[in-house]
Design a protein around this motif. Sequence first.
Motif, PDB file in Angstrom:
ATOM      1  N   TYR A 149      -6.702 132.241 -24.443  1.00  0.00           N
ATOM      2  CA  TYR A 149      -6.464 133.677 -24.553  1.00  0.00           C
ATOM      3  C   TYR A 149      -5.365 134.057 -23.570  1.00  0.00           C
ATOM      4  O   TYR A 149      -5.314 133.551 -22.446  1.00  0.00           O
ATOM      5  CB  TYR A 149      -7.721 134.484 -24.207  1.00  0.00           C
ATOM      6  CG  TYR A 149      -8.783 134.452 -25.275  1.00  0.00           C
ATOM      7  CD1 TYR A 149      -8.736 135.328 -26.355  1.00  0.00           C
ATOM      8  CD2 TYR A 149      -9.852 133.559 -25.199  1.00  0.00           C
ATOM      9  CE1 TYR A 149      -9.723 135.300 -27.340  1.00  0.00           C
ATOM     10  CE2 TYR A 149     -10.839 133.528 -26.168  1.00  0.00           C
ATOM     11  CZ  TYR A 149     -10.765 134.404 -27.236  1.00  0.00           C
ATOM     12  OH  TYR A 149     -11.733 134.376 -28.203  1.00  0.00           O
ATOM     13  N   LEU A 150      -4.489 134.953 -24.001  1.00  0.00           N
ATOM     14  CA  LEU A 150      -3.462 135.498 -23.117  1.00  0.00           C
ATOM     15  C   LEU A 150      -4.117 136.553 -22.232  1.00  0.00           C
ATOM     16  O   LEU A 150      -4.764 137.483 -22.729  1.00  0.00           O
ATOM     17  CB  LEU A 150      -2.339 136.113 -23.941  1.00  0.00           C
ATOM     18  CG  LEU A 150      -1.240 136.812 -23.152  1.00  0.00           C
ATOM     19  CD1 LEU A 150      -0.505 135.832 -22.247  1.00  0.00           C
ATOM     20  CD2 LEU A 150      -0.263 137.485 -24.118  1.00  0.00           C
ATOM     21  N   VAL A 151      -3.951 136.417 -20.933  1.00  0.00           N
ATOM     22  CA  VAL A 151      -4.495 137.366 -19.967  1.00  0.00           C
ATOM     23  C   VAL A 151      -3.314 137.927 -19.180  1.00  0.00           C
ATOM     24  O   VAL A 151      -2.558 137.181 -18.552  1.00  0.00           O
ATOM     25  CB  VAL A 151      -5.505 136.683 -19.009  1.00  0.00           C
ATOM     26  CG1 VAL A 151      -5.994 137.670 -17.961  1.00  0.00           C
ATOM     27  CG2 VAL A 151      -6.672 136.112 -19.800  1.00  0.00           C
ATOM     28  N   VAL A 152      -3.137 139.235 -19.254  1.00  0.00           N
ATOM     29  CA  VAL A 152      -2.042 139.887 -18.555  1.00  0.00           C
ATOM     30  C   VAL A 152      -2.616 140.701 -17.401  1.00  0.00           C
ATOM     31  O   VAL A 152      -3.532 141.511 -17.593  1.00  0.00           O
ATOM     32  CB  VAL A 152      -1.251 140.823 -19.502  1.00  0.00           C
ATOM     33  CG1 VAL A 152      -0.108 141.506 -18.750  1.00  0.00           C
ATOM     34  CG2 VAL A 152      -0.723 140.048 -20.697  1.00  0.00           C
ATOM     35  N   LEU A 153      -2.091 140.454 -16.214  1.00  0.00           N
ATOM     36  CA  LEU A 153      -2.442 141.247 -15.051  1.00  0.00           C
ATOM     37  C   LEU A 153      -1.233 142.118 -14.746  1.00  0.00           C
ATOM     38  O   LEU A 153      -0.122 141.596 -14.559  1.00  0.00           O
ATOM     39  CB  LEU A 153      -2.768 140.346 -13.854  1.00  0.00           C
ATOM     40  CG  LEU A 153      -3.841 139.297 -14.104  1.00  0.00           C
ATOM     41  CD1 LEU A 153      -4.065 138.457 -12.856  1.00  0.00           C
ATOM     42  CD2 LEU A 153      -5.140 139.934 -14.562  1.00  0.00           C
ATOM     43  N   ALA A 154      -1.433 143.417 -14.716  1.00  0.00           N
ATOM     44  CA  ALA A 154      -0.335 144.353 -14.547  1.00  0.00           C
ATOM     45  C   ALA A 154      -0.563 145.240 -13.325  1.00  0.00           C
ATOM     46  O   ALA A 154      -1.703 145.663 -13.070  1.00  0.00           O
ATOM     47  CB  ALA A 154      -0.189 145.235 -15.792  1.00  0.00           C
ATOM     48  N   SER A 155       0.503 145.493 -12.596  1.00  0.00           N
ATOM     49  CA  SER A 155       0.402 146.421 -11.473  1.00  0.00           C
ATOM     50  C   SER A 155       0.252 147.842 -12.009  1.00  0.00           C
ATOM     51  O   SER A 155       0.521 148.107 -13.186  1.00  0.00           O
ATOM     52  CB  SER A 155       1.652 146.323 -10.594  1.00  0.00           C
ATOM     53  OG  SER A 155       2.812 146.760 -11.296  1.00  0.00           O
ATOM     54  N   GLN A 156      -0.174 148.722 -11.159  1.00  0.00           N
ATOM     55  CA  GLN A 156      -0.279 150.117 -11.576  1.00  0.00           C
ATOM     56  C   GLN A 156       1.126 150.676 -11.717  1.00  0.00           C
ATOM     57  O   GLN A 156       2.009 150.375 -10.930  1.00  0.00           O
ATOM     58  CB  GLN A 156      -1.096 150.918 -10.571  1.00  0.00           C
ATOM     59  CG  GLN A 156      -2.536 150.444 -10.534  1.00  0.00           C
ATOM     60  CD  GLN A 156      -3.389 151.205  -9.524  1.00  0.00           C
ATOM     61  OE1 GLN A 156      -2.877 151.768  -8.568  1.00  0.00           O
ATOM     62  NE2 GLN A 156      -4.685 151.201  -9.753  1.00  0.00           N
TER      63      GLN A 156
END
Length: 122
Positions: A114-121
């Motif tokens: 699965y693609l997991v994206v962690l994004a900053s605010q």
Amino acid sequence: MQPQPMIAVRDVEKSSAWYCEVLGARSAHGGAEYERIAVGDVLILQLHRLDISHHHGTFGDPAQPLGNGVALWFETDDLPAARVRAEHAVIQTDVHHNPNAGHDELWLRDPDNYLVVLASQG
């Protein structure tokens, strides 16, 4: 309304450990068939073993690849710390700026692809 995504995985305990480490989360259920992943008191993800039907039947086809066409997107207030926690994860795209969203992102692959994206605010 609040989303409570559930994904099919091959090994719930392995995936739970991965998500807890990478997201700085905790197990809120535990077990080999089903898991709830939480940050604080907030449920952020559910994991269900692919080949277990329980009361509802299976919701994934074991003949199909997992993770295809799905992105699990998580916003974090500390992307540098998340990058350190993801040191041993499969990194698809390292921390970069997304000019369309106006924030930084880290793209990973979990144990089931699965693609997991962690994004900053933003």
